[in-house]
Scaffold this motif. Structure first.
Motif, PDB file in Angstrom:
ATOM      1  N   VAL A 114      48.958  58.419 -99.232  1.00 14.07           N
ATOM      2  CA  VAL A 114      50.329  58.651 -99.689  1.00 14.07           C
ATOM      3  C   VAL A 114      51.164  59.456 -98.691  1.00 14.07           C
ATOM      4  CG1 VAL A 114      49.896  58.414-102.167  1.00 14.07           C
ATOM      5  CG2 VAL A 114      49.545  60.622-101.079  1.00 14.07           C
ATOM      6  N   ASN A 115      50.579  60.416 -98.011  1.00 19.91           N
ATOM      7  CA  ASN A 115      51.337  61.217 -97.053  1.00 19.91           C
ATOM      8  C   ASN A 115      51.824  60.357 -95.886  1.00 19.91           C
ATOM      9  OD1 ASN A 115      52.372  63.671 -95.855  1.00 19.91           O
ATOM     10  ND2 ASN A 115      50.689  63.513 -94.397  1.00 19.91           N
ATOM     11  N   TYR A 116      50.938  59.484 -95.380  1.00 24.98           N
ATOM     12  CA  TYR A 116      51.334  58.595 -94.288  1.00 24.98           C
ATOM     13  C   TYR A 116      52.421  57.620 -94.746  1.00 24.98           C
ATOM     14  CZ  TYR A 116      47.084  60.280 -91.965  1.00 24.98           C
ATOM     15  OH  TYR A 116      46.113  61.063 -91.397  1.00 24.98           O
ATOM     16  N   ARG A 117      52.292  57.116 -95.971  1.00 22.59           N
ATOM     17  CA  ARG A 117      53.277  56.163 -96.472  1.00 22.59           C
ATOM     18  C   ARG A 117      54.629  56.822 -96.691  1.00 22.59           C
ATOM     19  NH1 ARG A 117      49.938  51.796-100.274  1.00 22.59           N
ATOM     20  NH2 ARG A 117      48.504  51.200 -98.606  1.00 22.59           N
ATOM     21  N   ALA A 118      54.625  58.076 -97.106  1.00 18.38           N
ATOM     22  CA  ALA A 118      55.887  58.808 -97.259  1.00 18.38           C
ATOM     23  C   ALA A 118      56.597  58.920 -95.908  1.00 18.38           C
ATOM     24  CB  ALA A 118      55.631  60.190 -97.843  1.00 18.38           C
ATOM     25  N   GLN A 119      55.838  59.214 -94.860  1.00 20.22           N
ATOM     26  CA  GLN A 119      56.423  59.298 -93.519  1.00 20.22           C
ATOM     27  C   GLN A 119      56.950  57.936 -93.065  1.00 20.22           C
ATOM     28  OE1 GLN A 119      54.073  61.724 -90.582  1.00 20.22           O
ATOM     29  NE2 GLN A 119      52.665  61.979 -92.312  1.00 20.22           N
ATOM     30  N   TYR A 120      56.180  56.893 -93.389  1.00 21.11           N
ATOM     31  CA  TYR A 120      56.598  55.528 -93.019  1.00 21.11           C
ATOM     32  C   TYR A 120      57.910  55.175 -93.725  1.00 21.11           C
ATOM     33  CZ  TYR A 120      56.363  50.484 -92.239  1.00 21.11           C
ATOM     34  OH  TYR A 120      56.656  49.186 -91.874  1.00 21.11           O
ATOM     35  N   TYR A 121      58.008  55.521 -95.014  1.00 25.46           N
ATOM     36  CA  TYR A 121      59.229  55.237 -95.771  1.00 25.46           C
ATOM     37  C   TYR A 121      60.426  55.971 -95.191  1.00 25.46           C
ATOM     38  CZ  TYR A 121      57.664  52.397 -99.748  1.00 25.46           C
ATOM     39  OH  TYR A 121      57.223  51.372-100.552  1.00 25.46           O
ATOM     40  N   LYS A 122      60.221  57.209 -94.752  1.00 28.75           N
ATOM     41  CA  LYS A 122      61.339  57.963 -94.178  1.00 28.75           C
ATOM     42  C   LYS A 122      61.849  57.270 -92.919  1.00 28.75           C
ATOM     43  CE  LYS A 122      62.804  62.554 -92.638  1.00 28.75           C
ATOM     44  NZ  LYS A 122      62.419  63.974 -92.433  1.00 28.75           N
ATOM     45  N   PHE A 123      60.938  56.799 -92.082  1.00 29.16           N
ATOM     46  CA  PHE A 123      61.349  56.055 -90.885  1.00 29.16           C
ATOM     47  C   PHE A 123      62.152  54.824 -91.289  1.00 29.16           C
ATOM     48  CE2 PHE A 123      57.752  58.115 -88.473  1.00 29.16           C
ATOM     49  CZ  PHE A 123      58.532  58.648 -87.456  1.00 29.16           C
ATOM     50  N   ALA A 351      67.556  43.325 -86.385  1.00 32.58           N
ATOM     51  CA  ALA A 351      67.292  43.540 -84.956  1.00 32.58           C
ATOM     52  C   ALA A 351      67.267  45.027 -84.561  1.00 32.58           C
ATOM     53  CB  ALA A 351      68.299  42.766 -84.117  1.00 32.58           C
ATOM     54  N   PRO A 352      68.264  45.842 -84.941  1.00 36.30           N
ATOM     55  CA  PRO A 352      68.213  47.257 -84.542  1.00 36.30           C
ATOM     56  C   PRO A 352      67.072  48.028 -85.193  1.00 36.30           C
ATOM     57  CG  PRO A 352      70.088  46.851 -85.995  1.00 36.30           C
ATOM     58  CD  PRO A 352      69.533  45.520 -85.620  1.00 36.30           C
ATOM     59  N   ILE A 353      66.662  47.620 -86.420  1.00 33.62           N
ATOM     60  CA  ILE A 353      65.532  48.270 -87.090  1.00 33.62           C
ATOM     61  C   ILE A 353      64.254  48.003 -86.313  1.00 33.62           C
ATOM     62  CG2 ILE A 353      64.126  48.310 -89.196  1.00 33.62           C
ATOM     63  CD1 ILE A 353      66.649  47.549 -90.740  1.00 33.62           C
ATOM     64  N   GLN A 354      64.062  46.756 -85.922  1.00 29.12           N
ATOM     65  CA  GLN A 354      62.857  46.379 -85.200  1.00 29.12           C
ATOM     66  C   GLN A 354      62.842  46.959 -83.787  1.00 29.12           C
ATOM     67  OE1 GLN A 354      62.620  42.104 -85.655  1.00 29.12           O
ATOM     68  NE2 GLN A 354      62.417  42.245 -87.874  1.00 29.12           N
ATOM     69  N   ALA A 355      64.025  47.070 -83.181  1.00 27.88           N
ATOM     70  CA  ALA A 355      64.106  47.708 -81.861  1.00 27.88           C
ATOM     71  C   ALA A 355      63.745  49.181 -81.954  1.00 27.88           C
ATOM     72  CB  ALA A 355      65.520  47.534 -81.288  1.00 27.88           C
ATOM     73  N   SER A 356      64.195  49.814 -83.038  1.00 29.37           N
ATOM     74  CA  SER A 356      63.862  51.228 -83.265  1.00 29.37           C
ATOM     75  C   SER A 356      62.359  51.402 -83.439  1.00 29.37           C
ATOM     76  CB  SER A 356      64.609  51.742 -84.496  1.00 29.37           C
ATOM     77  OG  SER A 356      64.274  53.071 -84.788  1.00 29.37           O
ATOM     78  N   TYR A 357      61.747  50.498 -84.181  1.00 28.70           N
ATOM     79  CA  TYR A 357      60.300  50.558 -84.403  1.00 28.70           C
ATOM     80  C   TYR A 357      59.542  50.376 -83.080  1.00 28.70           C
ATOM     81  CZ  TYR A 357      55.628  49.178 -86.008  1.00 28.70           C
ATOM     82  OH  TYR A 357      54.268  49.097 -86.198  1.00 28.70           O
ATOM     83  N   GLN A 358      59.951  49.402 -82.291  1.00 25.31           N
ATOM     84  CA  GLN A 358      59.269  49.115 -81.033  1.00 25.31           C
ATOM     85  C   GLN A 358      59.377  50.258 -80.032  1.00 25.31           C
ATOM     86  OE1 GLN A 358      57.236  46.677 -80.541  1.00 25.31           O
ATOM     87  NE2 GLN A 358      57.692  45.598 -82.450  1.00 25.31           N
ATOM     88  N   GLN A 364      55.053  53.713 -85.087  1.00 22.98           N
ATOM     89  CA  GLN A 364      53.991  52.702 -84.975  1.00 22.98           C
ATOM     90  C   GLN A 364      52.634  53.282 -85.384  1.00 22.98           C
ATOM     91  OE1 GLN A 364      54.121  50.804 -81.068  1.00 22.98           O
ATOM     92  NE2 GLN A 364      56.334  51.065 -81.008  1.00 22.98           N
ATOM     93  N   GLU A 365      52.362  54.498 -84.955  1.00 17.48           N
ATOM     94  CA  GLU A 365      51.080  55.125 -85.299  1.00 17.48           C
ATOM     95  C   GLU A 365      50.991  55.418 -86.797  1.00 17.48           C
ATOM     96  OE1 GLU A 365      50.961  58.520 -82.757  1.00 17.48           O
ATOM     97  OE2 GLU A 365      50.328  57.377 -80.980  1.00 17.48           O
ATOM     98  N   ILE A 366      52.111  55.843 -87.380  1.00 17.58           N
ATOM     99  CA  ILE A 366      52.139  56.100 -88.823  1.00 17.58           C
ATOM    100  C   ILE A 366      51.917  54.805 -89.593  1.00 17.58           C
ATOM    101  CG2 ILE A 366      53.696  56.671 -90.739  1.00 17.58           C
ATOM    102  CD1 ILE A 366      52.491  59.117 -89.438  1.00 17.58           C
ATOM    103  N   ALA A 367      52.475  53.709 -89.107  1.00 18.24           N
ATOM    104  CA  ALA A 367      52.307  52.410 -89.779  1.00 18.24           C
ATOM    105  C   ALA A 367      50.840  52.022 -89.854  1.00 18.24           C
ATOM    106  CB  ALA A 367      53.110  51.338 -89.043  1.00 18.24           C
ATOM    107  N   LEU A 368      50.103  52.253 -88.781  1.00 14.55           N
ATOM    108  CA  LEU A 368      48.671  51.920 -88.754  1.00 14.55           C
ATOM    109  C   LEU A 368      47.883  52.788 -89.735  1.00 14.55           C
ATOM    110  CD1 LEU A 368      48.088  51.506 -84.902  1.00 14.55           C
ATOM    111  CD2 LEU A 368      48.359  49.708 -86.602  1.00 14.55           C
ATOM    112  N   LYS A 369      48.293  54.037 -89.870  1.00 15.17           N
ATOM    113  CA  LYS A 369      47.600  54.945 -90.785  1.00 15.17           C
ATOM    114  C   LYS A 369      47.998  54.685 -92.239  1.00 15.17           C
ATOM    115  CE  LYS A 369      47.190  58.671 -87.370  1.00 15.17           C
ATOM    116  NZ  LYS A 369      47.665  60.027 -86.989  1.00 15.17           N
TER     117      LYS A 369
END
Length: 414
Positions: A114-123, A351-358, A364-369
């Motif tokens: 849940v902590n990692y997912r909360a960080q992912y949601y904020k991004f 497009a800008p969301i995906q560019a921000s992610y890349q 990216q590391e939070i997404a994997l976790k």
């Protein structure tokens, strides 16, 4: 055809004064503020509470919460665009990253994730708002577990549990908590926590989807039982998914992920249900009305363009949903024209969301976790069983193992 309401006219006047993307110094009238708060809502309970706050010269404090479960999808643009309007209307907006709620909802988010997912949601939420040019420094992000484990909150939780029946708790969460036979007790706690959040976040109103109406009605009744004041509730409409039902993180066929590649977006939209001449329940028309058109007003010229170059005709240009729906019902706008237009506009928005992610290694590391199982699924490539009779396969009559190799074949041989 739908007529333009007084709120829509006032909201348009407010838009003309404001640059929603910048730090505009324009001053709105109280009527324009309220119109901007009301516009595009499905329902608004106790609006007088917000009216009183504005009349007192204060900025309404409104919160929107999201349980940090599955990956956020394009349906999140609907509340995000409303949040942009609330900010423009002078509201202070709190975004609750409800990590404990995610765990309580039938273990949709395992406690260790849940902590990692909360960080992912904020991004994700930040990137969505930035994609349409909304300044995110005006937002306040709050993690649910930062206050939901305090002695005061837990004591109020116990108190509310003593005055709310099992029947009422189940009814309040019926549309938002996963229902099942012999469901865990945590599902009954979910709506009780959400009601208490209104008091502990010190807000004037809560904003959410119309699917939360029963929970919001419960909040109006439950909070006064503990001596706390009643809040207003704002509800946005629920946008149908690609196949008619609600867009949901748990149903991959109903939604488009924020990080889906352009070709994946195009493929999903091409397969979406869109019956000719039927506007009611059409997910693509609804998504255009509540996401693509409002988003275009923020980052573009407020137009949704449907190309008809292949037919040798001028493009269809829409500035409002009413004309678009009328053209669809009259077969001027067809599914064959609508789908590529939606694909193009949505890919532009993503497009800008995906560019921000890349460009963001931390995201990216939070997404994997946060979603390790999904990452594993992507890495495991299924090998198609071609049988034994194909070039390089086992010869006729030769026995084949369950892995598809003839006995004695070297695994991984060049």
């Amino acid at each position: 055809m739908a007529t333009t309401t007084t709120d829509e006219k006032l909201a348009s006047a407010a838009d003309a004064k404001l640059d929603l993307k910048g730090d505009n110094k324009a001053v709105l009238t109280k009527e324009e503020q309220l119109a901007l708060i009301r516009v595009n809502l499905a329902e608004f309970l106790n609006p007088e509470i917000i009216e009183n706050v504005i009349n007192e010269g204060r900025h309404p404090r409104i919160y929107w919460g999201t349980a940090t479960t599955g990956r956020p999808h394009c349906g999140y643009f609907v509340p995000a665009l409303k949040i942009a309007q609330l900010l423009a209307a002078g509201c202070n907006v709190v975004i609750l990253l409800a990590d404990i709620h995610g765990f309580l909802d039938n273990l949709k988010a395992p406690i260790e994730l849940v902590n990692y997912r909360a960080q992912y949601y904020k991004f994700c939420v930040t990137a969505i708002l930035e994609a349409v040019g909304v300044p995110t420094e005006k937002l306040e992000f709050v993690l649910g577990s930062s206050y939901q484990k305090t002695p005061e909150y837990i004591m109020d939780l116990y108190k509310l549990c003593s005055v709310v029946s099992e029947h009422d708790a189940k009814k309040a969460g019926a549309e938002v908590v996963k229902q099942s036979d012999n469901a865990p007790l945590s599902g009954l706690l979910y709506p009780i926590l959400q009601v208490l959040d209104e008091e502990y976040l010190k807000v004037d109103a809560q904003f959410g989807g119309v699917d939360q109406r029963k929970l919001f009605a419960a909040a109006k009744e439950w909070l006064p039982k503990l001596g706390y004041k009643e809040r207003a509730h704002l509800m946005n409409p629920m946008v149908p998914g690609l196949h008619g039902a609600k867009m949901s993180s748990s149903d991959p066929d109903s939604k488009i992920d924020l990080l889906d590649a352009p070709e994946v977006v195009t493929k999903k939209i091409k397969k979406a249900e869109s019956a000719p001449k039927v506007a009611e329940g059409n997910g693509l028309l609804a998504f255009t009305e509540f996401v693509l058109l409002p988003a275009s007003s923020l980052y573009g010229n407020g137009e949704f363009i449907v190309e008809r170059e292949r037919d040798g005709l001028e493009p269809l240009v829409y500035k409002d949903a009413a004309q678009m729906q009328a053209d669809y019902q009259n077969d001027i706008l067809t599914p064959q024209l609508l789908k590529p237009a939606v694909s193009k506009a949505l890919n532009t928005l993503l497009a800008p969301i995906q560019a921000s992610y890349q460009s963001n290694r931390e995201w990216q590391e939070i997404a994997l976790k946060a979603y390790p199982e999904e990452d594993k699924k992507k890495k495991v490539k299924k090998v198609k069983d071609k049988g034994s009779r194909y070039p390089g396969g086992a010869k006729d009559g030769a026995p084949v193992t369950k892995d598809g190799d003839a006995p004695g074949a070297a695994a991984g041989a060049a």
